[in-house]
Design a protein around this motif. Structure first.
Motif, PDB file in Angstrom:
ATOM      1  N   TYR A 277       0.771  -1.247   0.000  1.00 40.43           N
ATOM      2  CA  TYR A 277       0.000   0.000   0.000  1.00 40.43           C
ATOM      3  C   TYR A 277       0.797   1.290   0.000  1.00 40.43           C
ATOM      4  O   TYR A 277       0.411   2.258   0.633  1.00 40.43           O
ATOM      5  N   ASN A 278       1.947   1.327  -0.686  1.00 36.45           N
ATOM      6  CA  ASN A 278       2.539   2.613  -1.020  1.00 36.45           C
ATOM      7  C   ASN A 278       2.772   3.519   0.185  1.00 36.45           C
ATOM      8  O   ASN A 278       2.457   4.696   0.181  1.00 36.45           O
ATOM      9  N   ARG A 279       3.366   2.948   1.244  1.00 36.07           N
ATOM     10  CA  ARG A 279       3.675   3.755   2.424  1.00 36.07           C
ATOM     11  C   ARG A 279       4.988   3.290   3.044  1.00 36.07           C
ATOM     12  O   ARG A 279       5.505   2.227   2.727  1.00 36.07           O
ATOM     13  N   ASN A 280       5.526   4.105   3.948  1.00 40.28           N
ATOM     14  CA  ASN A 280       6.708   3.762   4.744  1.00 40.28           C
ATOM     15  C   ASN A 280       7.976   3.555   3.912  1.00 40.28           C
ATOM     16  O   ASN A 280       8.919   2.900   4.359  1.00 40.28           O
ATOM     17  N   ARG A 281       8.017   4.138   2.728  1.00 39.78           N
ATOM     18  CA  ARG A 281       9.193   3.951   1.875  1.00 39.78           C
ATOM     19  C   ARG A 281      10.467   4.497   2.510  1.00 39.78           C
ATOM     20  O   ARG A 281      11.558   3.976   2.282  1.00 39.78           O
ATOM     21  N   GLU A 282      10.322   5.550   3.311  1.00 41.66           N
ATOM     22  CA  GLU A 282      11.500   6.143   3.938  1.00 41.66           C
ATOM     23  C   GLU A 282      12.121   5.223   4.987  1.00 41.66           C
ATOM     24  O   GLU A 282      13.237   5.469   5.460  1.00 41.66           O
ATOM     25  N   HIS A 283      11.416   4.134   5.318  1.00 41.65           N
ATOM     26  CA  HIS A 283      11.909   3.210   6.337  1.00 41.65           C
ATOM     27  C   HIS A 283      12.345   1.859   5.753  1.00 41.65           C
ATOM     28  O   HIS A 283      12.621   0.927   6.500  1.00 41.65           O
ATOM     29  N   TYR A 284      12.427   1.753   4.441  1.00 39.49           N
ATOM     30  CA  TYR A 284      12.815   0.472   3.833  1.00 39.49           C
ATOM     31  C   TYR A 284      14.217   0.037   4.261  1.00 39.49           C
ATOM     32  O   TYR A 284      14.536  -1.153   4.282  1.00 39.49           O
ATOM     33  N   CYS A 285      15.056   1.009   4.615  1.00 32.71           N
ATOM     34  CA  CYS A 285      16.412   0.658   5.052  1.00 32.71           C
ATOM     35  C   CYS A 285      16.388  -0.215   6.299  1.00 32.71           C
ATOM     36  O   CYS A 285      17.315  -1.008   6.526  1.00 32.71           O
ATOM     37  N   GLU A 286      15.334  -0.112   7.093  1.00 34.55           N
ATOM     38  CA  GLU A 286      15.216  -0.949   8.293  1.00 34.55           C
ATOM     39  C   GLU A 286      15.071  -2.421   7.907  1.00 34.55           C
ATOM     40  O   GLU A 286      15.608  -3.308   8.582  1.00 34.55           O
TER      41      GLU A 286
ATOM     42  N   LEU B 233      17.628  -8.036   7.106  1.00 39.93           N
ATOM     43  CA  LEU B 233      18.121  -9.052   6.179  1.00 39.93           C
ATOM     44  C   LEU B 233      19.633  -9.242   6.326  1.00 39.93           C
ATOM     45  O   LEU B 233      20.141 -10.368   6.346  1.00 39.93           O
ATOM     46  N   LYS B 234      20.341  -8.135   6.444  1.00 41.63           N
ATOM     47  CA  LYS B 234      21.786  -8.196   6.613  1.00 41.63           C
ATOM     48  C   LYS B 234      22.154  -8.873   7.928  1.00 41.63           C
ATOM     49  O   LYS B 234      23.105  -9.670   7.998  1.00 41.63           O
ATOM     50  N   LYS B 235      21.407  -8.587   8.981  1.00 43.76           N
ATOM     51  CA  LYS B 235      21.674  -9.164  10.300  1.00 43.76           C
ATOM     52  C   LYS B 235      21.652 -10.687  10.262  1.00 43.76           C
ATOM     53  O   LYS B 235      22.475 -11.345  10.893  1.00 43.76           O
ATOM     54  N   TYR B 236      20.689 -11.254   9.503  1.00 42.13           N
ATOM     55  CA  TYR B 236      20.530 -12.707   9.478  1.00 42.13           C
ATOM     56  C   TYR B 236      21.113 -13.357   8.225  1.00 42.13           C
ATOM     57  O   TYR B 236      21.061 -14.580   8.078  1.00 42.13           O
ATOM     58  N   GLY B 237      21.646 -12.551   7.328  1.00 38.86           N
ATOM     59  CA  GLY B 237      22.267 -13.094   6.130  1.00 38.86           C
ATOM     60  C   GLY B 237      21.312 -13.816   5.211  1.00 38.86           C
ATOM     61  O   GLY B 237      21.668 -14.827   4.590  1.00 38.86           O
ATOM     62  N   VAL B 238      20.093 -13.301   5.092  1.00 43.82           N
ATOM     63  CA  VAL B 238      19.049 -13.953   4.296  1.00 43.82           C
ATOM     64  C   VAL B 238      18.978 -13.344   2.898  1.00 43.82           C
ATOM     65  O   VAL B 238      18.980 -12.121   2.733  1.00 43.82           O
ATOM     66  N   ASP B 239      18.904 -14.198   1.895  1.00 44.55           N
ATOM     67  CA  ASP B 239      18.696 -13.758   0.521  1.00 44.55           C
ATOM     68  C   ASP B 239      17.220 -13.425   0.338  1.00 44.55           C
ATOM     69  O   ASP B 239      16.351 -14.102   0.899  1.00 44.55           O
ATOM     70  N   ALA B 240      16.923 -12.397  -0.440  1.00 41.14           N
ATOM     71  CA  ALA B 240      15.541 -11.927  -0.513  1.00 41.14           C
ATOM     72  C   ALA B 240      15.206 -11.368  -1.879  1.00 41.14           C
ATOM     73  O   ALA B 240      16.086 -11.069  -2.701  1.00 41.14           O
ATOM     74  N   SER B 241      13.918 -11.229  -2.124  1.00 44.32           N
ATOM     75  CA  SER B 241      13.412 -10.452  -3.248  1.00 44.32           C
ATOM     76  C   SER B 241      12.182  -9.704  -2.763  1.00 44.32           C
ATOM     77  O   SER B 241      11.572 -10.068  -1.750  1.00 44.32           O
TER      78      SER B 241
END
Length: 288
Positions: free
Chosen positions: A169-178, A183-191
């Motif tokens: 729903y097109n919100r919270n884009r400024e927080h995608y870095c979280e 993902l980096k913390k757990y070393g998980v591959d994602a899409s």
């Protein structure tokens, strides 16, 4: 992924679902709404014994976790997906009012929980006051609570599953870095997948994870949009009659885009999509 593919809804309930999608809900309608949101009677099937058995390039993704055997988008659903050997697991995510990413399909908790909250307008503690009371085998999981995105990603790491994350729903884009940090913390591959093209545009700005534009029907316009992004593709409804003859799937492939589909509910559909060369097949109930 989408309300229309999650449950069997009558015409009257569809009108109610439209209100839910806008985050608007009238409390007195709760019981009426739940009565119409009937569980799909998934038949769990397997590729064992079929021509797909042993195919190393068959990538099955558990839709909202293994929701045929545990309530959707919950930690048990992802646990069951891991145990079943799914290549990947898909989730839907929102950000709470106090800044925690959680896993939930609808903008409100009405359909799957015993209290009625707008997810993004609620704190995590408030959401924890509600209990999941809808889904397959829900009685096996008393006091089941909403799943955080970090819990989901941790479970993907535990079972070496690819995380497929739908941005809602097109919100919270400024927080995608979280999300990237988790993902980096757990070393998980994602899409990442989204119906709103700008959501995946913003993901592309901060990462090189694969991104997919979600569509019901494959169109030339959607293909042209996806072509503007690197490492991108189209994720389409494999039950849509206009997608099943393979013509538009071939167009995606000819454009050098990735292909993914949702949501296969029988082995024959999985076979059809695999034979068309679809790379990622999201399913509710077909396992290895």
């Amino acid at each position: 992924m989408k309300l229309s593919t999650a449950v069997k809804i009558t015409a009257g309930a569809a009108l109610c679902a439209g209100a839910v999608a806008g985050g608007i809900y009238v409390a007195k309608k709760v019981k009426w709404f739940k009565n119409y949101c009937k569980l799909v009677d998934f038949k769990v099937d397997t590729v064992k014994g079929s021509e797909l058995e042993g195919k190393e390039d068959l990538r099955l993704v558990a839709h909202r976790g293994f929701r045929a055997v545990a309530p959707e988008n919950t930690l048990p659903a992802y646990e069951e997906a891991g145990k079943a050997g799914f290549w990947g697991a898909e989730c839907d995510t929102y950000r709470t009012s106090d800044g925690v990413w959680v896993v939930h399909h609808d903008p409100v908790t009405t359909r799957v929980m015993d209290k009625n909250y707008i997810v993004e307008a609620s704190s995590l503690n408030k959401l924890y006051s509600a209990t999941v009371d809808y889904g397959h085998n829900v009685d096996k999981y008393p006091y089941l609570k909403i799943c955080t995105l970090e819990e989901y990603i941790k479970k993907c790491a535990e079972y070496n599953m690819h995380a497929v994350i739908e941005l809602k729903y097109n919100r919270n884009r400024e927080h995608y870095c979280e999300i990237m940090d988790i993902l980096k913390k757990y070393g998980v591959d994602a899409s990442f997948i989204a119906f709103d093209f700008e959501d995946i545009v913003d993901i592309r700005k901060i990462s090189d994870y694969p991104v997919f534009l979600l569509v019901d029907e494959i169109t030339d316009e959607a293909i042209e949009k996806a072509k503007t992004l690197e490492n991108s593709g189209i994720s389409f409804d494999c039950n849509h009659e206009k997608n099943r003859d393979g013509v538009m799937i071939k167009k995606i492939q000819d454009a050098n885009l990735h292909t993914a589909c949702w949501s296969a509910r029988d082995l024959e559909t999985v076979k059809l999509m695999y034979n068309y060369g679809v790379e990622y097949i999201t399913t509710d109930c077909v396992t290895y």
